[in-house]
Write an enzyme that holds these catalytic residues in place. Sequence first.
Site, PDB file in Angstrom:
ATOM      1  N   ARG A  26      79.538 131.577  50.982  1.00 38.64           N
ATOM      2  CA  ARG A  26      80.684 132.007  50.205  1.00 38.64           C
ATOM      3  C   ARG A  26      80.579 130.827  48.577  1.00 38.64           C
ATOM      4  O   ARG A  26      81.242 130.344  48.401  1.00 38.64           O
ATOM      5  CB  ARG A  26      82.033 131.981  50.865  1.00 38.64           C
ATOM      6  CG  ARG A  26      81.899 132.858  51.553  1.00 38.64           C
ATOM      7  CD  ARG A  26      82.254 134.083  50.626  1.00 38.64           C
ATOM      8  NE  ARG A  26      82.590 135.590  51.792  1.00 38.64           N
ATOM      9  CZ  ARG A  26      83.211 135.825  52.450  1.00 38.64           C
ATOM     10  NH1 ARG A  26      84.711 135.580  52.552  1.00 38.64           N
ATOM     11  NH2 ARG A  26      82.795 136.749  53.365  1.00 38.64           N
ATOM     12  N   ARG A  30      85.881 133.081  44.865  1.00 39.57           N
ATOM     13  CA  ARG A  30      86.946 132.628  44.311  1.00 39.57           C
ATOM     14  C   ARG A  30      87.562 130.847  43.691  1.00 39.57           C
ATOM     15  O   ARG A  30      88.025 131.162  43.143  1.00 39.57           O
ATOM     16  CB  ARG A  30      88.336 133.364  44.834  1.00 39.57           C
ATOM     17  CG  ARG A  30      87.650 134.714  44.910  1.00 39.57           C
ATOM     18  CD  ARG A  30      88.680 135.852  45.279  1.00 39.57           C
ATOM     19  NE  ARG A  30      88.345 135.575  46.781  1.00 39.57           N
ATOM     20  CZ  ARG A  30      88.943 135.632  47.883  1.00 39.57           C
ATOM     21  NH1 ARG A  30      89.463 137.046  48.061  1.00 39.57           N
ATOM     22  NH2 ARG A  30      87.895 135.668  49.022  1.00 39.57           N
ATOM     23  N   ARG A  39      86.016 138.182  37.677  1.00 36.90           N
ATOM     24  CA  ARG A  39      86.443 139.282  38.963  1.00 36.90           C
ATOM     25  C   ARG A  39      87.681 140.024  38.002  1.00 36.90           C
ATOM     26  O   ARG A  39      87.950 140.371  38.188  1.00 36.90           O
ATOM     27  CB  ARG A  39      86.834 138.471  39.870  1.00 36.90           C
ATOM     28  CG  ARG A  39      85.802 138.038  40.800  1.00 36.90           C
ATOM     29  CD  ARG A  39      85.900 139.489  41.227  1.00 36.90           C
ATOM     30  NE  ARG A  39      86.642 140.352  42.289  1.00 36.90           N
ATOM     31  CZ  ARG A  39      87.390 140.747  42.875  1.00 36.90           C
ATOM     32  NH1 ARG A  39      87.562 141.660  41.282  1.00 36.90           N
ATOM     33  NH2 ARG A  39      88.616 141.054  43.399  1.00 36.90           N
ATOM     34  N   ASP A  75      76.996 141.888  50.180  1.00 34.90           N
ATOM     35  CA  ASP A  75      78.845 141.711  51.107  1.00 34.90           C
ATOM     36  C   ASP A  75      77.888 142.439  52.176  1.00 34.90           C
ATOM     37  O   ASP A  75      76.726 143.439  52.078  1.00 34.90           O
ATOM     38  CB  ASP A  75      79.875 142.769  50.966  1.00 34.90           C
ATOM     39  CG  ASP A  75      80.119 142.183  51.940  1.00 34.90           C
ATOM     40  OD1 ASP A  75      81.317 141.344  51.911  1.00 34.90           O
ATOM     41  OD2 ASP A  75      80.974 142.015  52.847  1.00 34.90           O
ATOM     42  N   TYR A 150      83.078 146.025  62.094  1.00 34.10           N
ATOM     43  CA  TYR A 150      84.527 146.478  61.000  1.00 34.10           C
ATOM     44  C   TYR A 150      83.332 148.065  60.644  1.00 34.10           C
ATOM     45  O   TYR A 150      84.736 148.658  60.123  1.00 34.10           O
ATOM     46  CB  TYR A 150      83.259 145.756  59.879  1.00 34.10           C
ATOM     47  CG  TYR A 150      84.049 144.820  59.230  1.00 34.10           C
ATOM     48  CD1 TYR A 150      85.188 144.748  59.343  1.00 34.10           C
ATOM     49  CD2 TYR A 150      83.052 143.275  59.429  1.00 34.10           C
ATOM     50  CE1 TYR A 150      85.459 143.381  58.963  1.00 34.10           C
ATOM     51  CE2 TYR A 150      83.336 142.567  58.846  1.00 34.10           C
ATOM     52  CZ  TYR A 150      84.637 142.528  58.851  1.00 34.10           C
ATOM     53  OH  TYR A 150      84.574 140.790  58.807  1.00 34.10           O
TER      54      TYR A 150
END
Length: 341
Positions: A26, A30, A39, A75, A150
């Site tokens: 990652r 963020r 973003r 992703d 998921y």
Amino acid sequence: MNVSDSSFIKACYRRNDGRIPVWIMRQAGRYLPEYRAVREKASFLELCQSPDLIAQVVRQPIERFGFDAAILFSDILTMLAPMGMQFEFPEGGPRVQDPIRRPEDIDRLHDMDPVSDLNFVLDGIRQIKKELPDTPLIGFAGSPFTLACYMIEGMGSKSFDLARRFLHQYPKATERLFELLVDNITRYLNAQITAGAEAVQLFDSWGGMLSREAYRRWSAEPIQQIFSRLDFDGVPRILFVNNVAPYLDIVRDIDCEVVGVDFRTDLTAAATALPGKAVQGNLDPSVLFGEREQVVTQTIRILDSLDNHDNLIFNLGHGIQPETPIASVEAVVETVHNYRG
Ligand code: CP3
């Protein structure tokens, strides 16, 4: 420089005699102000579909920290939409529409074609390689079990009970689902390699919740099938397992070059249990919230715990967290790079 001579690729093949390579899971995300700025103008899904923006955010951490490998920005769920499963990313993590709850729910899923359906990912890879020709690029996909989690649960979960039950409630349907996932993940990774990815990583983020028996059947076996069908010489295959400790003997028999080790697992024990493989890991991401001195000490503790550094790729033991101080990442990179060579 030729990418095959990079410290990262050499370490994957256990023949690195220079500086120890480091990248972090990652790494485009963020915690970086420059990522947050992108973003503000684009949603996460828009970002994942724009080759220019993909290349821009992939470059950000490389330029800021001098990481030794780049990872594709996308992703693990991206490939599900063209297979017939839609999803969104509201605050708080992914939401899948109409998750699989019964065997007939699998009937509406189908094969996807990475070249026509996910061309924005492949264009992203080509764009990254144009802008970062000398930095090895890692392509990736989720493991079949992690994607199934998921698809069945519909969202993140502490224990993915619905997914784990499904395996036992509907074994025949599970087989059908996993066959579909193995085929599509394999074609997706092969397309990423053709587009320019120089290594591939499978994220087995939730396999670590399974019994040993279920891990063997629903994580290790399908992963082995995928890896055995990636017939590209010189493209190392990395398997990251979150909570690998209970399965080290099983993972040892999977044919891959590198095992990514989570932060709960002892790295020395993993390296010993995985002869012939390189190891990648495994600093606890929460350590980065401590004082600089502690960050350095914990990084050195991991480095000191191994006698052989020719096959080490330094990383965190899971993804970096959004509020992580930038200075801690700098301290890790500096410490790893100054350790040897
Ligand atoms: O490592 C990288 O820098 C490459 C990009 C990458 C992302 N997701 C970007 C992302 C990779 C390799 C992933 C893989 C992924 N996605 C995994 C496996 C890795 C792991 O963490 O175990 C999983 C389980 C997912 C599913 C997913 N995507 C979740 C659970 C979330 C929400 C959690 C969170 O951090 O918000 C995402 C969203 C996501 N994927 C973000 C990023 C940068 C945050 C999106 C944003 O900018 O708001």
